[in-house]
Scaffold this motif. Structure first.
Motif, mmCIF file in Angstrom:
data_model
loop_
_atom_site.group_PDB
_atom_site.id
_atom_site.type_symbol
_atom_site.label_atom_id
_atom_site.label_comp_id
_atom_site.label_asym_id
_atom_site.label_seq_id
_atom_site.Cartn_x
_atom_site.Cartn_y
_atom_site.Cartn_z
ATOM 1 N N HIS A 145 -5.650 -8.866 6.186
ATOM 2 C CA HIS A 145 -5.430 -7.524 6.470
ATOM 3 C C HIS A 145 -6.978 -6.859 6.691
ATOM 4 O O HIS A 145 -7.892 -6.955 5.675
ATOM 5 C CB HIS A 145 -5.014 -6.458 5.159
ATOM 6 C CG HIS A 145 -3.364 -6.771 5.032
ATOM 7 N ND1 HIS A 145 -3.131 -7.683 4.038
ATOM 8 C CD2 HIS A 145 -2.515 -6.362 5.431
ATOM 9 C CE1 HIS A 145 -1.793 -7.811 4.032
ATOM 10 N NE2 HIS A 145 -1.512 -6.805 5.157
ATOM 11 N N ARG A 189 -6.380 -0.138 11.049
ATOM 12 C CA ARG A 189 -5.971 -1.293 10.052
ATOM 13 C C ARG A 189 -5.236 -2.440 11.038
ATOM 14 O O ARG A 189 -4.518 -2.017 11.791
ATOM 15 C CB ARG A 189 -5.135 -0.791 8.950
ATOM 16 C CG ARG A 189 -5.881 -0.046 8.053
ATOM 17 C CD ARG A 189 -4.806 0.497 7.084
ATOM 18 N NE ARG A 189 -5.441 1.184 6.063
ATOM 19 C CZ ARG A 189 -6.295 0.962 4.766
ATOM 20 N NH1 ARG A 189 -6.064 -0.497 4.496
ATOM 21 N NH2 ARG A 189 -6.792 1.779 3.968
ATOM 22 N N PRO A 197 -2.345 3.178 16.718
ATOM 23 C CA PRO A 197 -1.795 1.626 16.961
ATOM 24 C C PRO A 197 -1.801 1.144 18.361
ATOM 25 O O PRO A 197 -1.860 0.366 18.582
ATOM 26 C CB PRO A 197 -0.347 1.769 16.140
ATOM 27 C CG PRO A 197 -0.552 2.813 15.165
ATOM 28 C CD PRO A 197 -1.419 3.899 15.880
ATOM 29 N N ARG A 224 -3.227 -6.355 10.817
ATOM 30 C CA ARG A 224 -2.352 -7.188 9.999
ATOM 31 C C ARG A 224 -2.533 -8.625 10.827
ATOM 32 O O ARG A 224 -1.763 -8.789 12.084
ATOM 33 C CB ARG A 224 -1.224 -6.968 9.442
ATOM 34 C CG ARG A 224 -0.627 -8.305 8.689
ATOM 35 C CD ARG A 224 0.917 -7.754 8.440
ATOM 36 N NE ARG A 224 0.884 -6.603 7.697
ATOM 37 C CZ ARG A 224 1.988 -6.004 7.245
ATOM 38 N NH1 ARG A 224 3.084 -6.044 7.898
ATOM 39 N NH2 ARG A 224 2.124 -4.796 6.592
ATOM 40 N N GLU A 258 2.583 -0.094 11.909
ATOM 41 C CA GLU A 258 1.476 -1.207 11.760
ATOM 42 C C GLU A 258 1.219 -2.142 12.905
ATOM 43 O O GLU A 258 2.088 -2.637 13.381
ATOM 44 C CB GLU A 258 1.839 -1.809 10.404
ATOM 45 C CG GLU A 258 1.870 -0.990 8.945
ATOM 46 C CD GLU A 258 2.546 -1.663 7.947
ATOM 47 O OE1 GLU A 258 2.218 -1.300 6.805
ATOM 48 O OE2 GLU A 258 3.366 -2.781 8.174
#
Length: 240
Positions: A114, A123, A9, A125, A32
């Protein structure tokens, strides 16, 4: 290659800031990566995230939305029960003792994307607030990701957010002639219309809902002696 000492991240956040130094991108408490993007930058940002070799976000896995109409507001500010129940559960009077959170967003609607990078195993967002609350609009990303077609139709159907440039923006989940958008916070739980078969007309008819909206909240005693910590017991006496 990602630095093994640096978490994925943090590596992704660093790459985003390398391209967009003013980006409002954070890593939340569960790891996240969340980035709030302006509506007029959405299409350009998502095109770069898809095509730039530093990101490789090849897949859009979901599009949803959030209605912040009552975000952080408390309807039931009480620490005890009553013998008459809560009047607001029946009459739903205007609430005057709401506690509003300091981080409440200025806008009402936000669309959330997403993204998944298969090559980098990342990933992301993306959150985009609409420019207006009365008629919320946002650019469509169907030209970039074909999967956005049905996702955006679903968000339009449930939240009433318009995606400018969508090739076929129609309802996808609710019935023909459905009134309103059921995932909005101000949509009544009983709906706007009810359906029944009319034997005289020989068809299904729609009529205004006859159910009285009612918010059921049980009486709760928050400080129950049954769940209190037991009092400490004195040590046993030594009779030896």
């Amino acid at each position: 290659m990602t630095d093994p000492v640096q978490s994925a991240p943090d590596e992704l956040r660093g790459r985003i800031l390398g391209v967009w130094p003013e980006a409002a991108v954070t890593v939340n408490r569960v790891g996240e990566v969340v980035w709030t993007v302006a509506p007029d930058q959405l299409f350009t940002v998502m095109k770069t995230l898809r095509d730039d070799p530093r990101f490789h976000f090849e897949q859009l896995i979901d599009v949803t939305a959030v209605d912040y109409l009552t975000y952080g507001e408390e309807d039931w500010v009480t620490e005890s029960s009553t013998q008459t129940g809560f009047s607001r559960a029946v009459t739903r009077d205007p609430v005057t003792d709401r506690a509003t959170r300091a981080d409440r967003p200025a806008g009402r609607f936000a669309v959330v994307y997403h993204l998944l990078s298969l090559s980098e195993n990342w990933r992301l967002r993306l959150k985009v607030f609409t420019n207006a609350d009365a008629v919320p609009e946002i650019p469509s990303v169907v030209p970039l990701y074909a999967s956005a077609n049905w996702f955006e139709r679903e968000v339009f159907d449930l939240f009433g957010i318009l995606f400018v440039g969508h090739p076929d923006l129609r309802r996808i989940l609710t019935d023909y002639g459905f009134i309103g958008h059921p995932f909005r916070k101000d949509f009544p739980l009983s709906g706007e219309v009810e359906v029944r078969y009319d034997p005289e007309a020989g068809r299904v008819v729609y009529e205004p809902v006859s159910i009285v909206p009612r918010q059921l909240v049980p009486r709760v005693i928050r400080h129950d002696a049954r769940y209190a910590e037991p009092a400490p017991q004195p040590p046993p006496e030594d009779h030896a």
